[in-house]
Write a protein that holds these residues in place. Sequence first.
Motif, PDB file in Angstrom:
ATOM      1  N   PHE A  46       0.833  -1.203   0.000  1.00  0.00           N
ATOM      2  CA  PHE A  46       0.000   0.000   0.000  1.00  0.00           C
ATOM      3  C   PHE A  46       0.873   1.261   0.000  1.00  0.00           C
ATOM      4  CE2 PHE A  46      -1.556   3.238   3.029  1.00  0.00           C
ATOM      5  CZ  PHE A  46      -2.661   3.727   2.328  1.00  0.00           C
ATOM      6  N   ALA A  47       1.888   1.294   0.861  1.00  0.00           N
ATOM      7  CA  ALA A  47       2.768   2.463   0.954  1.00  0.00           C
ATOM      8  C   ALA A  47       3.575   2.666  -0.324  1.00  0.00           C
ATOM      9  CB  ALA A  47       3.706   2.316   2.151  1.00  0.00           C
ATOM     10  N   ARG A  52       5.091   5.516  -5.351  1.00  0.00           N
ATOM     11  CA  ARG A  52       5.396   5.438  -6.776  1.00  0.00           C
ATOM     12  C   ARG A  52       4.385   6.205  -7.620  1.00  0.00           C
ATOM     13  NH1 ARG A  52      10.201   4.209  -8.543  1.00  0.00           N
ATOM     14  NH2 ARG A  52      10.340   1.953  -8.833  1.00  0.00           N
ATOM     15  N   LYS A  53       3.097   6.132  -7.247  1.00  0.00           N
ATOM     16  CA  LYS A  53       2.049   6.658  -8.121  1.00  0.00           C
ATOM     17  C   LYS A  53       1.355   7.913  -7.593  1.00  0.00           C
ATOM     18  CE  LYS A  53       0.998   2.185 -10.230  1.00  0.00           C
ATOM     19  NZ  LYS A  53      -0.058   1.237 -10.618  1.00  0.00           N
ATOM     20  N   ARG A  54       1.526   8.208  -6.296  1.00  0.00           N
ATOM     21  CA  ARG A  54       0.900   9.389  -5.662  1.00  0.00           C
ATOM     22  C   ARG A  54      -0.614   9.404  -5.876  1.00  0.00           C
ATOM     23  NH1 ARG A  54      -0.025  14.824  -6.525  1.00  0.00           N
ATOM     24  NH2 ARG A  54       0.688  14.704  -8.682  1.00  0.00           N
ATOM     25  N   GLU A  55      -1.242   8.297  -5.639  1.00  0.00           N
ATOM     26  CA  GLU A  55      -2.694   8.240  -5.740  1.00  0.00           C
ATOM     27  C   GLU A  55      -3.329   8.787  -4.464  1.00  0.00           C
ATOM     28  OE1 GLU A  55      -3.870   4.296  -6.676  1.00  0.00           O
ATOM     29  OE2 GLU A  55      -2.931   4.302  -8.658  1.00  0.00           O
ATOM     30  N   ASP A  56      -4.604   9.171  -4.555  1.00  0.00           N
ATOM     31  CA  ASP A  56      -5.328   9.658  -3.386  1.00  0.00           C
ATOM     32  C   ASP A  56      -5.316   8.582  -2.299  1.00  0.00           C
ATOM     33  OD1 ASP A  56      -8.165   9.723  -1.879  1.00  0.00           O
ATOM     34  OD2 ASP A  56      -7.575  11.765  -2.432  1.00  0.00           O
ATOM     35  N   GLN A 241      11.316  11.999  -9.574  1.00  0.00           N
ATOM     36  CA  GLN A 241      10.713  11.326 -10.718  1.00  0.00           C
ATOM     37  C   GLN A 241      10.484   9.845 -10.442  1.00  0.00           C
ATOM     38  OE1 GLN A 241       9.634  13.221 -13.286  1.00  0.00           O
ATOM     39  NE2 GLN A 241      10.473  14.900 -12.069  1.00  0.00           N
ATOM     40  N   GLY A 242      11.382   9.244  -9.676  1.00  0.00           N
ATOM     41  CA  GLY A 242      11.198   7.840  -9.324  1.00  0.00           C
ATOM     42  C   GLY A 242      10.077   7.632  -8.329  1.00  0.00           C
ATOM     43  N   TRP A 243       9.893   8.611  -7.435  1.00  0.00           N
ATOM     44  CA  TRP A 243       8.861   8.512  -6.400  1.00  0.00           C
ATOM     45  C   TRP A 243       7.974   9.740  -6.518  1.00  0.00           C
ATOM     46  CZ3 TRP A 243       9.039   3.747  -4.868  1.00  0.00           C
ATOM     47  CH2 TRP A 243      10.266   3.083  -4.905  1.00  0.00           C
ATOM     48  N   LEU A 246       6.793  12.934  -4.219  1.00  0.00           N
ATOM     49  CA  LEU A 246       7.517  14.182  -3.978  1.00  0.00           C
ATOM     50  C   LEU A 246       7.275  15.232  -5.063  1.00  0.00           C
ATOM     51  CD1 LEU A 246      11.005  13.010  -2.653  1.00  0.00           C
ATOM     52  CD2 LEU A 246       9.210  14.198  -1.401  1.00  0.00           C
ATOM     53  N   GLN A 247       6.453  14.920  -6.044  1.00  0.00           N
ATOM     54  CA  GLN A 247       6.185  15.908  -7.086  1.00  0.00           C
ATOM     55  C   GLN A 247       5.191  16.963  -6.621  1.00  0.00           C
ATOM     56  OE1 GLN A 247       5.104  13.867 -10.688  1.00  0.00           O
ATOM     57  NE2 GLN A 247       7.087  12.855 -10.878  1.00  0.00           N
ATOM     58  N   HIS A 248       4.287  16.582  -5.755  1.00  0.00           N
ATOM     59  CA  HIS A 248       3.346  17.545  -5.153  1.00  0.00           C
ATOM     60  C   HIS A 248       2.831  16.952  -3.854  1.00  0.00           C
ATOM     61  CE1 HIS A 248       0.436  20.854  -5.010  1.00  0.00           C
ATOM     62  NE2 HIS A 248      -0.403  19.955  -4.519  1.00  0.00           N
TER      63      HIS A 248
END
Length: 276
Positions: A46-47, A52-56, A241-243, A246-248
Amino acid sequence: MIAYRAMLDVPRELVAYVARLLADERRARGTRRGSRALTCWRQALFALVWFRKREDIAVLGAGFGISRATAYRYHDEAVSVLAAQAPQLPEALQRVQSEGWTFVILDGKVVDTDRCAETKISKKGKVIDAWYAGKTHDFGGNVQAVMRPDGLPIWVSEVEPGSAHDLTVARQHALGALYAAAARGLPTLADPGYDGAGIGVHTPLKQPADGRQLDVDTRTYNMLLRSLRCLGERGLALLTQGWRALQHVTASPSRIGDLAKAALVLTHFEHRYLSR
């Protein structure tokens, strides 16, 4: 609601590694066997999906069959156990030097966040948004990173509000250890934003204010410095970019430091750089 299968591009060994950390945390807390909604393996998965995908988080939690509150609690727990594995800067620098590298690279990143209402008084005496970064013209948190010459990040700092300059944050969290490393023969290369950082931190020399051209030796020095530093600047890209988490960042910006450290540990695992 329609369920579907998806693939996660992380090695099975990474899920097992995070699951072991979570199992150690549960034992330390005295968690009773069978009392959690997810096993350590499922919580680790789950984590990692989130990183990886930054889903809700709430929607992702529903996909794992857990409530919104449980999803946020499991997410925070995973971030904390991963961040706790991140190396301190002195030991990271010592390891780099023992591996034979001759310098490290210092760089900063403003991690994008939602707007935060916290204010502060600027040096000019004005009330400003503490988390607004003039560097990016957006809201974010400033983290510093140190990279090997090949671009692998070896350390990330705690977060400071985006209004803080890179040099200010570096002085708070990094320069002391970098000075000590430079005294042992491991200097630091940095961009012009760190001009004035001190002995052992090398930055390009700036164009004179009166318009005079730099002499050929100085221009050569700047060119060599930039050519050595450029590969190291991919280190922050490896993290962001890998994780994608951290993009937002939509959580409290004070959590950015822990998120960056957790991403660093995951990156170290992927590159087989974890200390054994």
